[in-house]
Scaffold this active site. Sequence first.
Site, PDB file in Angstrom:
ATOM      1  N   SER A 195       0.699  -1.400   0.047  1.00  0.00           N
ATOM      2  CA  SER A 195       0.010  -0.015   0.025  1.00  0.00           C
ATOM      3  C   SER A 195       0.823   1.201  -0.012  1.00  0.00           C
ATOM      4  O   SER A 195       0.221   2.366  -0.335  1.00  0.00           O
ATOM      5  CB  SER A 195      -1.021   0.152   1.326  1.00  0.00           C
ATOM      6  OG  SER A 195      -0.371   0.235   2.343  1.00  0.00           O
TER       7      SER A 195
ATOM      8  N   LYS B 119       1.131   4.413   6.986  1.00  0.00           N
ATOM      9  CA  LYS B 119       0.292   5.151   6.000  1.00  0.00           C
ATOM     10  C   LYS B 119       1.017   6.554   6.291  1.00  0.00           C
ATOM     11  O   LYS B 119       1.594   7.005   7.108  1.00  0.00           O
ATOM     12  CB  LYS B 119      -1.144   5.367   6.266  1.00  0.00           C
ATOM     13  CG  LYS B 119      -2.007   4.074   6.002  1.00  0.00           C
ATOM     14  CD  LYS B 119      -1.895   3.553   4.533  1.00  0.00           C
ATOM     15  CE  LYS B 119      -2.656   2.153   4.192  1.00  0.00           C
ATOM     16  NZ  LYS B 119      -1.850   0.954   4.490  1.00  0.00           N
TER      17      LYS B 119
END
Length: 195
Positions: free
Chosen positions: A116, A153
């Site tokens: 990701s 993230k």
Amino acid sequence: MTIGHGGKRSGAGRKKGSGAFGEATKVVRIPESQVDTVKQWLDNYKQNLSDASLQQLDALSGMVEEAEQLLPLYSHKVIAGFPSPADDFVEARLDLNEKLAPNRHSSFLLKVQGDSMRDAGIFDGDILVVDRSQSPQSGKIVIAALDGELTVKRLAIRQDGTFLLPENPDYPEIKVSEENDMVIWGVVTSCIHQF
């Protein structure tokens, strides 16, 4: 007669890292009506960090501390175009701990699983250096525990809310709501990628 007040007195105050969480603290202003809420949240946070989790973080921090190996840093730059003969002399000795984790006592390592964050240069199997002492600010890549699940993230704090952003268009951004339980473990400072 003048009496001096205020200012820091030698030897006064709590020693750095001696608090309940074993790290530096920061003074913040909280509305009086919310003081008990913040204290309760901190107590819950401390209880949720099980002894096993704390031992794991300490062990990971120890890995960074124990790798006291100096490597030669050559003065010649590597050209990514046409090759050039390298200089044969060493400019300095480089301590990777100093370069990758200057705040050793607040740093730990984590291994990445998934893709990701691919477009930020973070790939499956990479090792991240994470610093707990850095303030998680908008735009920084962070390690967050969101509802008990660890994720890496990019943190985005905007007018429309707080978000955890992937760096891969195949993944959706995550809006953090008041119902979510989110704890920022630290800020990613380096990524170790092996070929």
